[in-house]
Design a protein around this motif. Structure first.
Motif, PDB file in Angstrom:
ATOM      1  N   SER A 167       0.830  -1.209   0.000  1.00 54.98           N
ATOM      2  CA  SER A 167       0.000   0.000   0.000  1.00 54.98           C
ATOM      3  C   SER A 167       0.866   1.262   0.000  1.00 54.98           C
ATOM      4  O   SER A 167       0.411   2.318  -0.413  1.00 54.98           O
ATOM      5  CB  SER A 167      -1.010  -0.012   1.149  1.00 54.98           C
ATOM      6  OG  SER A 167      -0.358   0.303   2.331  1.00 54.98           O
ATOM      7  N   LEU A 168       2.131   1.145   0.403  1.00 56.06           N
ATOM      8  CA  LEU A 168       3.008   2.324   0.299  1.00 56.06           C
ATOM      9  C   LEU A 168       3.478   2.535  -1.143  1.00 56.06           C
ATOM     10  O   LEU A 168       3.941   3.616  -1.500  1.00 56.06           O
ATOM     11  CB  LEU A 168       4.231   2.156   1.192  1.00 56.06           C
ATOM     12  CG  LEU A 168       4.026   2.482   2.676  1.00 56.06           C
ATOM     13  CD1 LEU A 168       5.270   2.144   3.453  1.00 56.06           C
ATOM     14  CD2 LEU A 168       3.665   3.947   2.867  1.00 56.06           C
ATOM     15  N   GLY A 169       3.370   1.485  -1.956  1.00 50.78           N
ATOM     16  CA  GLY A 169       3.743   1.607  -3.372  1.00 50.78           C
ATOM     17  C   GLY A 169       5.201   2.023  -3.506  1.00 50.78           C
ATOM     18  O   GLY A 169       6.053   1.620  -2.704  1.00 50.78           O
ATOM     19  N   PRO A 170       5.489   2.888  -4.494  1.00 51.64           N
ATOM     20  CA  PRO A 170       6.872   3.276  -4.749  1.00 51.64           C
ATOM     21  C   PRO A 170       7.513   4.011  -3.566  1.00 51.64           C
ATOM     22  O   PRO A 170       8.731   4.099  -3.475  1.00 51.64           O
ATOM     23  CB  PRO A 170       6.763   4.226  -5.945  1.00 51.64           C
ATOM     24  CG  PRO A 170       5.404   4.049  -6.486  1.00 51.64           C
ATOM     25  CD  PRO A 170       4.538   3.474  -5.428  1.00 51.64           C
TER      26      PRO A 170
ATOM     27  N   CYS B  23      11.433   5.063   1.501  1.00 53.34           N
ATOM     28  CA  CYS B  23      11.507   4.959   2.969  1.00 53.34           C
ATOM     29  C   CYS B  23      12.644   4.015   3.346  1.00 53.34           C
ATOM     30  O   CYS B  23      13.418   4.265   4.266  1.00 53.34           O
ATOM     31  CB  CYS B  23      10.216   4.380   3.540  1.00 53.34           C
ATOM     32  SG  CYS B  23       8.828   5.473   3.413  1.00 53.34           S
ATOM     33  N   ARG B  24      12.744   2.930   2.622  1.00 53.35           N
ATOM     34  CA  ARG B  24      13.745   1.920   2.939  1.00 53.35           C
ATOM     35  C   ARG B  24      15.147   2.490   2.756  1.00 53.35           C
ATOM     36  O   ARG B  24      16.037   2.270   3.584  1.00 53.35           O
ATOM     37  CB  ARG B  24      13.527   0.755   1.990  1.00 53.35           C
ATOM     38  CG  ARG B  24      14.271  -0.405   2.417  1.00 53.35           C
ATOM     39  CD  ARG B  24      13.717  -1.632   1.817  1.00 53.35           C
ATOM     40  NE  ARG B  24      14.191  -2.749   2.591  1.00 53.35           N
ATOM     41  CZ  ARG B  24      14.339  -3.935   2.093  1.00 53.35           C
ATOM     42  NH1 ARG B  24      14.014  -4.162   0.860  1.00 53.35           N
ATOM     43  NH2 ARG B  24      14.786  -4.901   2.843  1.00 53.35           N
TER      44      ARG B  24
ATOM     45  N   THR C  47       7.769   1.582  10.245  1.00 50.28           N
ATOM     46  CA  THR C  47       6.494   0.893  10.511  1.00 50.28           C
ATOM     47  C   THR C  47       5.438   1.389   9.536  1.00 50.28           C
ATOM     48  O   THR C  47       5.606   2.437   8.906  1.00 50.28           O
ATOM     49  CB  THR C  47       5.947   1.137  11.934  1.00 50.28           C
ATOM     50  OG1 THR C  47       5.317   2.424  11.993  1.00 50.28           O
ATOM     51  CG2 THR C  47       7.023   1.048  12.986  1.00 50.28           C
ATOM     52  N   ASP C  48       4.339   0.658   9.445  1.00 48.23           N
ATOM     53  CA  ASP C  48       3.216   1.157   8.650  1.00 48.23           C
ATOM     54  C   ASP C  48       2.402   2.132   9.506  1.00 48.23           C
ATOM     55  O   ASP C  48       2.807   2.466  10.629  1.00 48.23           O
ATOM     56  CB  ASP C  48       2.368  -0.005   8.103  1.00 48.23           C
ATOM     57  CG  ASP C  48       1.641  -0.775   9.198  1.00 48.23           C
ATOM     58  OD1 ASP C  48       1.680  -0.346  10.374  1.00 48.23           O
ATOM     59  OD2 ASP C  48       1.026  -1.803   8.887  1.00 48.23           O
TER      60      ASP C  48
ATOM     61  N   ALA D  24      -7.961   4.652  -1.862  1.00 48.63           N
ATOM     62  CA  ALA D  24      -8.069   4.632  -3.328  1.00 48.63           C
ATOM     63  C   ALA D  24      -6.730   4.240  -3.931  1.00 48.63           C
ATOM     64  O   ALA D  24      -6.661   3.437  -4.861  1.00 48.63           O
ATOM     65  CB  ALA D  24      -8.503   6.001  -3.830  1.00 48.63           C
ATOM     66  N   ARG D  25      -5.647   4.806  -3.351  1.00 45.28           N
ATOM     67  CA  ARG D  25      -4.316   4.483  -3.871  1.00 45.28           C
ATOM     68  C   ARG D  25      -4.042   2.988  -3.740  1.00 45.28           C
ATOM     69  O   ARG D  25      -3.593   2.338  -4.660  1.00 45.28           O
ATOM     70  CB  ARG D  25      -3.276   5.275  -3.078  1.00 45.28           C
ATOM     71  CG  ARG D  25      -2.466   6.165  -3.960  1.00 45.28           C
ATOM     72  CD  ARG D  25      -1.301   6.838  -3.313  1.00 45.28           C
ATOM     73  NE  ARG D  25      -1.213   6.895  -1.903  1.00 45.28           N
ATOM     74  CZ  ARG D  25      -1.578   7.924  -1.154  1.00 45.28           C
ATOM     75  NH1 ARG D  25      -2.111   8.972  -1.705  1.00 45.28           N
ATOM     76  NH2 ARG D  25      -1.417   7.907   0.154  1.00 45.28           N
TER      77      ARG D  25
END
Ligand SMILES: Nc1ncnc2c1ncn2[C@@H]1O[C@H](COP(=O)(O)OP(=O)(O)OP(=O)(O)O)[C@@H](O)[C@H]1O
Length: 654
Positions: A37-40, A45-46, A66-67, A632-633
């Motif tokens: 859900s974080l997508g690109p 972040c990583r 974390t999410d 939505a994303r």
């Protein structure tokens, strides 16, 4: 903050300090969902986690991502300390939400939406008292938590300077990602970057405002809120820049676009239009317009024509000022690609549009109705005049008439002091696109019909009509005929709108998938094995693409990042929950619409499909904490489509 978190733990989360906390819950299955859900943004972040880790390596700290609910999705620590952190519950998949683990650097920062350090026995549970955790949330464009960076240590007694330094490092990292998300989210809009101090425009401390083609504020980041002293984003969204700054929108755009990369001084309009304080700002045009100069957006009160901030695909390849019909035509060619039937359709539509025949553009969500309409306007002789698109589905019923037809000052309680021109008049001389026309309430339909018949607009509260000269495009994903039969759409208006119907094909019907893929994937060729693995090609060709070009665009964008310069393979194609439907082999290559499927296979399948869709939507909304943009994303849908589906299934938060 710590006291109120403890109170929350007792009174809201029902936790008892005396109870020894059980083993931390590990939710491995959530990790993949959260990463998806974080997508690109996940890759960004990583890489930031790695960057922080390199800065503090050897100090005994772990760096954590974390999410938005506090589940650890990425974790870096020296290998010799991994077992120790694991024993304390700090590991991939562990849930550190406040309602589960009590006051802690991850869960409490997420609840407070602020960075926080929880030092040793400030933790609610005794078995976390050896930990020191600092968390900094990454906020999305609506100020909701998207993810969180955390740095934790075990058994250390760091002094205040070190803790403050760690916190500043994390806040900076979180801000970097939030900004990147803001810029990606509003990549089709103008971004006003500002700060009180001219030298800080362009740095992390600057505030960001996203402006649409009308100069209306559509996005405000956290720094902008703080620089403008606003508590609530809602106060700023939808107001025009000219209501914020003491300058007409078109003047402001002109002055900022002339200043290039130099920040210009602007004055904030205070209460009663008293000049209050100055700022320095720079306007960055949408990436899609970077080769063009010209006006940015129009002032509400100005009759000056404007260029609409074009969608990348609707952008002509050459300068707008070039008059040649061929050059203008290229806007449409970009949309039609090499699909022969679409090319013929576009050619005919343009011819009729030039003869003032109203067009009705239909097609499933994401097929490019909006992009096609803009391209048509660009290719037409009205290309130098305004293109105004109104989403009839997004306007609340009680506001739609004012928004469309305008109103005089004081026409009703809550009307703006200066009155409002209305979107129809804003399009005068150019093109008005009425998107999602099927959602227009009946009362507004009646007024619209009058306006179109009489070619005059009478703003609310006014007794004088204003002459109207617009070309009209209406768009819908619904069947207007069916709506007419159900009494939800006026038949006379339907006939008035559909001079010519442009029915855009679904992606699975188009013959130019390879061309579209190449356009949307930085030139990668579908038939080239060094660009696409044959199994991936098969997967792209077999998908039913319920989200159409929007979904294809999203899937390719993610795949390119995941593939990292390697050929794109099936595992890189994140089709998303609404896109994993593969075409059943028996249906061959013939297009079978949702309606046909349900008619042929009976209502049992249809209701099962609907139930699955309903449940998928609900679970994504819950997972996104009812943040519709985020849901939505993650579903791979547009916000409008998600709102529409929520309406259909009567999904409300409460
Ligand atoms: N021909 C095309 N080539 C490349 N990209 C396209 C094309 N048509 C549309 N797109 C892209 O696909 C996405 C969806 O397009 P658009 O918003 O125009 O669809 P729509 O049919 O109006 O969607 P909705 O019904 O959900 O509002 C946009 O990001 C747009 O840039």
């Amino acid at each position: 903050m710590i006291l109120s978190s403890w109170e929350r733990c007792r009174n809201e989360h029902g936790l008892e300090k005396e109870h020894e906390q059980r083993e931390t819950v590990v939710r491995r299955e959530r990790v993949r969902d959260s990463i998806e859900s974080l997508g690109p943004l996940f890759a960004a972040c990583r890489s930031q986690v790695q960057h922080i880790f390199q800065n503090i390596v050897g100090s005994g700290h772990a760096v954590i991502l974390t999410d938005n609910s506090g589940t650890i999705i990425d974790f870096s620590v020296q290998s010799d300390l991994e077992a120790l952190f694991r024993q304390s519950g700090l590991r991939r998949g562990a849930d550190w939400s406040e309602d589960r683990e009590g006051t802690n650097g991850i869960g409490t920062a997420i609840t407070e939406k602020k960075s926080v350090t929880i030092y040793r026995d400030q933790h609610f549970y005794r078995n976390h008292a050896a930990l020191t955790c600092t968390g900094a949330p990454i906020l999305d464009v609506e100020g909701e938590v998207l993810a969180l960076f955390d740095v934790s240590s075990i058994g250390r007694k760091d002094d205040l300077d070190i803790l403050a330094h760690t916190r500043a490092l994390l806040e900076m990292s979180a801000r970097l990602i939030s900004r990147r998300n803001f810029q990606d989210h509003f990549s089709d809009q103008w971004i006003l970057r500002f700060h009180q101090d001219a030298d800080r425009v362009g740095l992390l401390e600057e505030g960001l405002l996203a402006l649409d083609h009308n100069g209306r504020i559509v996005g405000v980041d956290e720094m902008a809120l703080s620089h403008l002293g606003a508590n609530d984003r809602g106060e700023l969204i939808s107001i025009g820049v000219e209501d914020l700054f003491a300058m007409k929108a078109d003047k402001l755009a002109e002055s900022l676009s002339q200043s290039g990369r130099q920040a210009q001084e602007l004055w904030l309009a205070g209460g009663n239009n008293q000049l209050e304080r100055n700022l320095h700002a720079r306007l960055v045009e949408p990436a899609s317009l970077s080769k063009h100069s010209g006006l940015a957006f129009r002032s509400n009160g100005s009759a000056k024509p404007v260029r609409r901030a074009l969608d990348p695909v609707a952008r002509p390849v050459s300068r707008i000022s070039d008059d040649s019909v061929n050059v203008r035509q290229s806007a449409l060619n970009q949309i039609t690609g090499s699909d022969p039937s679409l090319q013929v359709l576009a050619k005919n539509a343009l011819k009729l549009f030039e003869h003032d025949v109203p067009l009705l553009v239909t097609g499933e969500t994401g097929v490019g109705k909006d992009s096609f309409s803009r391209a048509l306007h660009e290719a037409s002789s009205r290309f130098e005049h305004p293109f105004v698109a109104v989403n009839c589905g997004a306007l609340p019923e009680n506001l739609i008439e004012g928004e469309l037809f305008g109103y005089k000052a004081g026409a009703f309680t809550g009307a703006q002091e200066k009155g409002f021109k209305g979107q129809i008049l804003a399009a005068n001389g150019g093109t008005l696109m009425l998107d999602e026309i099927g959602d227009m309430p009946l009362s507004a339909q009646t007024r619209l019909l009058q306006v179109l018949e009489q070619r005059k607009v009478m703003p609310l509260g006014s007794s004088e009509g204003i002459d109207l000269d617009i070309r009209l495009i209406a768009a819908t994903h619904q069947s207007l005929k069916e709506l007419c039969a159900q009494g939800k759409f006026r038949e006379d208006l339907y006939f008035r709108l559909c001079g010519f119907t442009v029915s855009l094909p679904a992606l699975r019907e188009r013959e130019d998938l390879a061309g579209l893929v190449s356009k949307l994937s930085e030139g990668r060729q579908l038939e080239n094995e060094t660009d696409f693995d044959p199994d991936a090609v098969q997967m792209l060709r077999n998908s039913t693409w319920p989200g159409n070009i929007r979904q294809l665009k999203h899937v390719l964008k993610t795949a390119i990042i995941l593939a990292d310069e390697e050929p794109i393979r099936p595992e890189h194609l994140q089709m998303g929950p609404m896109g994993a439907v593969l075409r059943p082999p028996s249906m061959g290559d013939d297009f079978v619409s949702e309606h046909t499927i349900s008619q042929e296979l009976g209502s049992g399948l249809q209701s099962n499909l609907q139930k699955t869709e309903y449940e998928t939507i609900l679970s994504h909304l819950r997972c996104a904490k009812w943040n519709v943009s985020k849901a939505a994303r993650s579903l791979g849908l547009s916000r409008n489509t998600l709102y529409r589906k929520m309406k259909i299934y009567s999904i409300n938060r409460h």
